[in-house]
Design an enzyme around this catalytic site. Sequence first.
Site, PDB file in Angstrom:
ATOM      1  N   VAL A 116      -9.077   3.470 -12.731  1.00 25.63           N
ATOM      2  CA  VAL A 116      -9.344   2.223 -12.135  1.00 25.63           C
ATOM      3  C   VAL A 116      -7.997   1.645 -12.752  1.00 25.63           C
ATOM      4  O   VAL A 116      -7.785   1.310 -13.899  1.00 25.63           O
ATOM      5  CB  VAL A 116     -10.538   1.757 -12.283  1.00 25.63           C
ATOM      6  CG1 VAL A 116     -10.581   0.127 -11.920  1.00 25.63           C
ATOM      7  CG2 VAL A 116     -11.474   2.409 -11.875  1.00 25.63           C
TER       8      VAL A 116
ATOM      9  N   SER B 213      -2.771  -5.143 -15.413  1.00 20.42           N
ATOM     10  CA  SER B 213      -1.819  -4.777 -14.269  1.00 20.42           C
ATOM     11  C   SER B 213      -2.114  -5.493 -12.868  1.00 20.42           C
ATOM     12  O   SER B 213      -1.329  -5.674 -12.125  1.00 20.42           O
ATOM     13  CB  SER B 213      -1.826  -3.269 -13.865  1.00 20.42           C
ATOM     14  OG  SER B 213      -1.545  -2.492 -15.242  1.00 20.42           O
TER      15      SER B 213
ATOM     16  N   ALA C 194      -0.575  -9.181  -8.656  1.00 13.92           N
ATOM     17  CA  ALA C 194      -1.048 -10.296  -7.869  1.00 13.92           C
ATOM     18  C   ALA C 194      -0.014 -11.446  -8.042  1.00 13.92           C
ATOM     19  O   ALA C 194       0.302 -12.050  -7.089  1.00 13.92           O
ATOM     20  CB  ALA C 194      -2.622 -10.713  -8.153  1.00 13.92           C
TER      21      ALA C 194
ATOM     22  N   LYS D 105      11.449   7.860  -1.368  1.00 13.27           N
ATOM     23  CA  LYS D 105      12.268   6.795  -1.623  1.00 13.27           C
ATOM     24  C   LYS D 105      13.633   6.628  -2.428  1.00 13.27           C
ATOM     25  O   LYS D 105      13.967   7.743  -2.555  1.00 13.27           O
ATOM     26  CB  LYS D 105      11.225   6.099  -2.690  1.00 13.27           C
ATOM     27  CG  LYS D 105       9.975   5.583  -2.177  1.00 13.27           C
ATOM     28  CD  LYS D 105       9.088   4.734  -3.194  1.00 13.27           C
ATOM     29  CE  LYS D 105       7.736   4.504  -2.558  1.00 13.27           C
ATOM     30  NZ  LYS D 105       7.083   3.590  -3.657  1.00 13.27           N
TER      31      LYS D 105
ATOM     32  N   GLU E 184      -6.349   4.553  -3.046  1.00 16.35           N
ATOM     33  CA  GLU E 184      -5.206   5.139  -2.878  1.00 16.35           C
ATOM     34  C   GLU E 184      -5.140   6.797  -3.310  1.00 16.35           C
ATOM     35  O   GLU E 184      -5.737   6.764  -4.439  1.00 16.35           O
ATOM     36  CB  GLU E 184      -4.036   4.524  -3.304  1.00 16.35           C
ATOM     37  CG  GLU E 184      -2.805   5.107  -2.984  1.00 16.35           C
ATOM     38  CD  GLU E 184      -1.569   4.552  -3.594  1.00 16.35           C
ATOM     39  OE1 GLU E 184      -0.630   4.078  -3.108  1.00 16.35           O
ATOM     40  OE2 GLU E 184      -1.468   4.870  -4.957  1.00 16.35           O
TER      41      GLU E 184
ATOM     42  N   GLU F  45       9.578   8.673 -14.865  1.00 18.55           N
ATOM     43  CA  GLU F  45       9.991   7.132 -13.808  1.00 18.55           C
ATOM     44  C   GLU F  45       9.344   6.113 -14.343  1.00 18.55           C
ATOM     45  O   GLU F  45       9.797   5.086 -14.374  1.00 18.55           O
ATOM     46  CB  GLU F  45      10.268   7.721 -12.390  1.00 18.55           C
ATOM     47  CG  GLU F  45      11.204   6.566 -11.823  1.00 18.55           C
ATOM     48  CD  GLU F  45      10.395   5.681 -10.687  1.00 18.55           C
ATOM     49  OE1 GLU F  45      11.189   5.036  -9.983  1.00 18.55           O
ATOM     50  OE2 GLU F  45       9.243   5.985 -10.662  1.00 18.55           O
TER      51      GLU F  45
END
Length: 206
Positions: free
Chosen positions: A44, A49, A54, A110, A137, A152
């Site tokens: 979670v 973060s 946000a 990406k 996700e 990364e």
Amino acid sequence: MNWEVFLAPYAQVVEELKVKLKGMRAQFEYESRHSPIEFITGRVKPVLSIEEKARKKGIAEDRLEEEIQDIAGLRVVCQFVDDIYTVVNMLRSRKDFFIVEEKDYIVEKKDSGYRSYHMIIKYPVETIHGEKRIVAEIQIRTLAMNFWATNEHSLNYKYDGQIPGKIKTRLKRAAEAAFKLDEEMSNIKEEVQEAHRLFYEYKRKH
């Protein structure tokens, strides 16, 4: 905001999905078949973060549930690129959650070199107030992709998202090297799978 109350259903989603995905992995082993799933992790997102994301994206507190899709995050790590799509198809066929969106960063990597397959799902959780559908996700990637992405991520944290140009270039090279490794391993996939099958048979007998 009472963060404990807000995050409780997300923790439930992570734990339930981990159990279900590990169950899928175990079924392959019971049948002495190659499991497309090497291992599963879940977490979670920490409160700091969530608040930082946000703030950066201008997301209001009452929109967090819909607009931050990775508060509950699962990672499925596979041996081979083909395994990723096997897992994707298995997840698509499940009836215990709803797929909202899929992003294939393997076919369309990406700019940074990042490769992974992302699924955004809505998972129904039973709460004392009734059913609640939680956005989560699921990232599906190979061991090599996971190794690259983990490093990364650490560099992004160290440089506060502003990785120096020279290191970015080296990271891109490393991403391509990792993908070449995946391609080479795919070429000997049948040999590796046969070795695994023999190993599991030996383990069962001894």
